[in-house]
Scaffold this motif. Structure first.
Motif, PDB file in Angstrom:
ATOM      1  N   ARG A 795      48.947 -23.712  -2.042  1.00  0.00           N
ATOM      2  CA  ARG A 795      48.337 -24.852  -2.718  1.00  0.00           C
ATOM      3  C   ARG A 795      48.045 -24.527  -4.185  1.00  0.00           C
ATOM      4  N   ILE A 800      47.045 -26.909  -7.634  1.00  0.00           N
ATOM      5  CA  ILE A 800      45.645 -27.192  -7.313  1.00  0.00           C
ATOM      6  C   ILE A 800      44.782 -26.068  -7.826  1.00  0.00           C
ATOM      7  N   GLU A 804      39.075 -25.943  -6.086  1.00  0.00           N
ATOM      8  CA  GLU A 804      39.236 -27.230  -5.415  1.00  0.00           C
ATOM      9  C   GLU A 804      39.990 -27.109  -4.097  1.00  0.00           C
ATOM     10  N   VAL A 805      40.406 -25.918  -3.755  1.00  0.00           N
ATOM     11  CA  VAL A 805      41.147 -25.721  -2.501  1.00  0.00           C
ATOM     12  C   VAL A 805      40.278 -26.062  -1.300  1.00  0.00           C
ATOM     13  N   SER A 806      38.967 -25.787  -1.371  1.00  0.00           N
ATOM     14  CA  SER A 806      38.056 -26.022  -0.229  1.00  0.00           C
ATOM     15  C   SER A 806      37.932 -27.494   0.117  1.00  0.00           C
ATOM     16  N   TYR A 807      38.407 -28.393  -0.778  1.00  0.00           N
ATOM     17  CA  TYR A 807      38.358 -29.814  -0.494  1.00  0.00           C
ATOM     18  C   TYR A 807      39.583 -30.291   0.283  1.00  0.00           C
ATOM     19  N   GLN A 808      40.546 -29.410   0.447  1.00  0.00           N
ATOM     20  CA  GLN A 808      41.704 -29.742   1.267  1.00  0.00           C
ATOM     21  C   GLN A 808      41.297 -29.703   2.738  1.00  0.00           C
ATOM     22  N   LEU A 809      41.755 -30.684   3.521  1.00  0.00           N
ATOM     23  CA  LEU A 809      41.334 -30.795   4.917  1.00  0.00           C
ATOM     24  C   LEU A 809      41.730 -29.571   5.740  1.00  0.00           C
ATOM     25  N   ASN A 812      39.474 -26.243   4.426  1.00  0.00           N
ATOM     26  CA  ASN A 812      38.059 -26.355   4.062  1.00  0.00           C
ATOM     27  C   ASN A 812      37.291 -25.169   4.608  1.00  0.00           C
ATOM     28  N   CYS A 875      38.232 -19.103  -4.329  1.00  0.00           N
ATOM     29  CA  CYS A 875      38.494 -20.451  -3.811  1.00  0.00           C
ATOM     30  C   CYS A 875      37.279 -21.084  -3.112  1.00  0.00           C
TER      31      CYS A 875
END
Length: 901
Positions: A795, A800, A804-809, A812, A875
């Protein structure tokens, strides 16, 4: 240019009492600088000094200054560069060469012409003008001509003759006596003219007054002529009287000449008779010694030697012209010839008898005492010093026989070679028989050489086959055993050794056996060397072959060719042709006498090679040393040539040994049921290198070993990779890692200089395959976590931002915690324990690399752990998520696992 010349004369040369004669505007060749002027000047004071002055403008440019001056006498060469074409360049050779370029060719030619004129006028040493047109140089300057040169033009002045010192003094006195000599020159000239007329008149009167004395002188001359005529008449009468006396004296002189000639002839005749009597008269004692002298006692031999020398001197006396026509001389020569023939026959017969008797006694002594059993204790050759000593008494007589009757001398030489060749052949064969028995007999404390894979009778039969005169080996060499890779515990007992180059197992051989062979071989060479040198020294002294000399045509009566071409003579039109020197004759005789040495040495070398092919290493070093020693004494000697030929055979055996080792490596086969470990040929290369280093320490043939090392180590590298590629049970990286680690350790310990590059290559291969095995075996111990972070990195790679990776479903924080919980500390420790057992099965115990590999895996695992921690921190900042185990836990797990096993 005229204005510049006047300015230079006024500002620079006039204050220095100099006149400027010529000027040229120049600059240095090859350099772009401001122009300067070369000036030719002369001093106004005597003696005149001629200079070449360099003048240039000052830096401010408002006045000229004198920079450099050279005396014209220091000028050696003026080079105008080209005498035909116009060229502004020219060179002036003072203490060094100064290269100039004039502003124009005209200025250059004018300056050179001025220099030439100054040289002709003022210098004795002439300057060399090269490449200068002849039109610029005048051929000569008239002597006494006063010339001056200014501005390059010559202005002629009226000729005058310089007054000498006396004339100047007379003129000064005359002018002092006349007060108006300077103020009124015309009056002074008239006075001088009147005085000159007075002197001319006085001279005429003096001449007229001397006429009377002339007449008196003429009368005296007439009277003197009359007296001369009377003297001539008296001399004529005296001459007639002396003529009669001369005839009488001529008769007396002729008579005295005949008397003197008679006396001279008588003296010469007496001298010739004394010469013949003194040089062609042999004492009665010498004649008796030649006819009846005792050739068995020392006193008799000495008397015969002296008599033979005296006879040879009488026969070789250089007769004067005409002596050979005298009847008495012919009779004496015939008598000498008969004495020589008689004594030569008696001497040759006696020497043949002595030689036969001595050889017979040596042969009987050999039959009675020289047996294999008696010589088995000490490996020695019989000493022939007493035999040589008895014969050397006749050395001078042999030289006499060689110079007087070469046919009988050559017959004795042939007999000596025939007798001695048989004697030495028996002794040398027995000597080598003992050496072979020692090599194949008892080894340690009565233990027979039972380690041979063949029976003792087979060894004995092969040994006997090596004793034949042909010197060829019988039987065929058994095929080489195939190497098989076995388990580390029984590898050495089940695999064939790399040392098995012949027909016996090298595992039963040890250092003591090889040392024993080395000592026996060295003893053989040490016994042969003094034997050959002593015999060669005896031949040289007894047969008088030290010097090069040709044999006269009367010395041989017929063509004779000995066995093997020894001492062969060929005849062309009845004249013997000698084709070999004295040293060649010695070598040929030695070859005939010791013809069995080279075959016996080759047999012994072949036997040693069959016993253990590694013996070729010992033989190469020993034989090389003895060849080097023999060549230092005499490179063309028999010993040097023979040992050199045998050295070729030893070198071939050595090369064959190396080739067989490489062949065995190529034929190696591996077992599919057991792990590989350290390959046999890798361990055995270590044994070979250690043995070779001990043998070749400070050896002359070290270069041969270095070449063999290169071939062997390259073959080892290739074979290791071949086995690693064919291995099924053991991973390829393990085979490569363990064996190249062993090779690197071996080369580091032995410190073989020629294998430094291979040592570095072995270390590099070991390191590469260690890293490859660690990465391959460790793999991904936290597989799900590894896949999770691979998705995170993908990602980020797509653009990305990391925070902001932790906002990926799918990535997370909840998903991350879920994956981390699947790898508690116990599971990690269990996986590491299984990995340790797997590595332990792959690695062998001999090389002891388990801890090294385990430590590398630990480092790799910690690297992956730190990588995961770094991704979590970047991340998932501030999430407080951590792994359920720490780096310290990893270290404790690895340490505990290693200690438990």
């Amino acid at each position: 240019m005229t204005a510049i010349k006047h300015a230079l004369q006024r500002d620079i040369f006039t204050p220095n009492d100099e006149r400027l004669l010529s000027i040229v505007n120049v600059c240095k060749a090859g350099k772009k600088k401001r122009n300067c002027f070369l000036c030719a000047t002369v001093t106004t004071e005597r003696p005149v000094q001629v200079n070449v002055v360099k003048v240039k403008k000052s830096d401010k440019g408002d006045f000229y200054k004198r920079q450099t001056a050279w005396a014209l006498r220091d000028l050696a060469v003026v080079d105008a560069k080209d005498a035909v074409k116009e060229n502004p360049e020219f060179d002036l050779h003072f203490d060094k060469v100064y290269k100039w370029v004039a502003s124009s060719t005209v200025e250059k030619n004018t300056f050179i012409s001025c220099i030439w004129k100054l040289n002709q006028r003022y210098l004795r040493k002439k300057i060399d003008f090269t490449n200068v047109s002849s039109q610029l140089l005048e051929e000569s300057v008239p002597s006494g001509e006063n010339q001056s040169v200014a501005g390059g033009d010559e202005e002629a002045v009226d000729e005058y003759q310089e007054l000498n010192a006396r004339e100047e003094q007379d003129i000064e006195i005359m002018m002092e006596g006349c007060e108006y000599a300077i103020s009124n020159a015309e009056a002074f000239a008239e006075k001088l003219s009147r005085e000159l007329q007075v002197l001319d008149g006085a001279n005429i009167q003096s001449i007229m007054a001397s006429e009377k004395q002339v007449n008196i002188l003429m009368k005296l001359l007439d009277e003197a002529l009359k007296e001369v005529d009377q003297i001539e008449l008296k001399l004529s009468s005296y001459e007639e009287m002396l003529q009669s006396v001369k005839e009488q004296m001529d008769q007396i002189s002729e008579s005295n000449h005949l008397i003197h000639l008679s006396n001279t002839n008588n003296v010469k005749l007496l001298s010739e008779i004394e010469f013949l009597v003194n040089h062609m008269d042999l004492a009665k004692g010498h004649i008796k010694a030649l006819q009846e002298g005792d050739l068995t006692s020392s006193r008799g031999i000495e008397a015969c030697t002296n008599a033979a020398d005296a006879l040879l001197q009488c026969m070789n006396v250089a007769l004067r012209p005409g002596h050979d026509m005298l009847h008495a001389v012919k009779q004496q020569q015939q008598r000498f010839s008969d004495l020589r023939e008689q004594f030569a026959r008696r001497l040759a017969s006696h020497l043949n008898s002595v030689l036969f008797t001595l050889i017979l006694s040596l042969t009987k002594g050999h039959d009675q005492s020289s047996t294999l059993a008696q010589h088995s204790v000490e490996l020695t050759l019989p000493n022939h010093h007493p035999f040589h000593r008895d014969l050397l008494r006749y050395a001078k007589l042999m030289e006499w026989l060689k110079n007087t009757d070469y046919g009988k001398y050559e017959g004795l030489t042939k007999n000596y070679m025939d007798y001695l060749s048989r004697l030495y052949e028996r002794e040398i064969k027995d000597f080598f028989e003992v050496a072979k028995i020692k090599m194949t007999g008892t080894t340690r404390e009565g233990k027979k050489f039972a380690t041979l894979p063949r029976k003792e009778s087979a060894v004995k039969q092969e040994t006997e086959s090596l004793h034949g005169s042909s010197g060829k080996l019988t039987g065929s060499t058994s095929s080489l055993n195939k190497l098989s890779v076995q388990s580390s515990g029984n590898r050495r007992s089940q695999s064939s050794s790399l040392l098995d180059m012949g027909n016996m197992s090298a595992s039963d051989l040890d250092v003591a056996d090889r040392t024993k062979f080395d000592k026996i071989f060295e003893q053989v060479l040490s016994e042969l060397e003094p034997l050959c040198l002593a015999e060669q020294d005896f031949i040289s002294k007894f047969f008088k072959l030290q010097q090069h000399q040709s044999i006269s045509g009367t010395a041989m009566n017929e063509a004779e060719e000995m066995d093997g071409g020894i001492l062969s003579r060929s005849y062309t039109s009845g004249v013997p042709q000698t084709v070999s020197s004295e040293k060649d004759m010695i070598r040929q005789m030695m070859t005939k006498i010791f013809r069995c040495i080279e075959p016996e040495l080759n047999n012994l070398i072949a036997l040693g090679d069959k016993i253990d092919s590694f013996n070729s290493l010992y033989m190469l070093v020993k034989m090389s040393h003895h060849v080097w020693t023999a060549q230092n004494v005499d490179p063309a000697s028999f010993l040097s040539t023979t040992l050199g030929n045998v050295l070729v055979t030893v070198k071939r055996n050595f090369d064959k040994c190396i080739s067989n080792q490489m062949k065995q490596m190529d034929e190696v086969k591996i077992s599919k049921k057991s792990k590989v470990g350290i390959l046999p040929f890798v361990a055995e290369f270590e044994e070979f290198a250690a043995l070779a280093e001990s043998i070749f320490k400070n050896a002359e043939r070290r270069g041969d070993l270095d070449k063999a090392y290169i071939k062997l180590i390259r073959a080892v590298f290739v074979s290791v990779e071949k086995v690693a590629n064919e291995s099924q049970k053991t991973p390829r990286d393990v085979v490569m890692m363990e064996n190249f680690h062993h090779i690197f350790a071996t080369l580091s310990r032995l410190k073989i200089s020629c294998l430094e590059a291979e040592k570095k290559e072995a270390k590099q291969k070991y390191t590469e395959h260690l890293q490859s095995y660690v990465i391959y075996s460790l793999g991904q111990p936290l597989e799900k976590l590894n896949h999770f972070f691979e998705g995170v990195e993908a990602r980020v790679a797509q653009g990305i931002r990391e925070e902001e990776v932790s906002y990926q479903l799918a990535f997370n924080k909840q998903e991350l915690r879920k994956v981390i919980k699947e790898y508690p500390g116990k599971e990690v420790k269990k996986g590491l324990d299984n990995l340790y057992k797997k590595v332990d099965k792959h690695l062998c115990e001999e090389e002891n690399l388990l801890q090294v590999v385990w430590h590398s895996m630990q480092d790799e695992f910690i690297r992956q752990y730190k990588h995961f921690e770094g991704l979590i921190a970047r991340c998932y900042p501030g999430s407080g998520i951590t792994m359920e185990f720490t780096i310290q836990d990893i270290l404790d797990y690895c340490s505990s696992i290693a200690q438990s096993h």
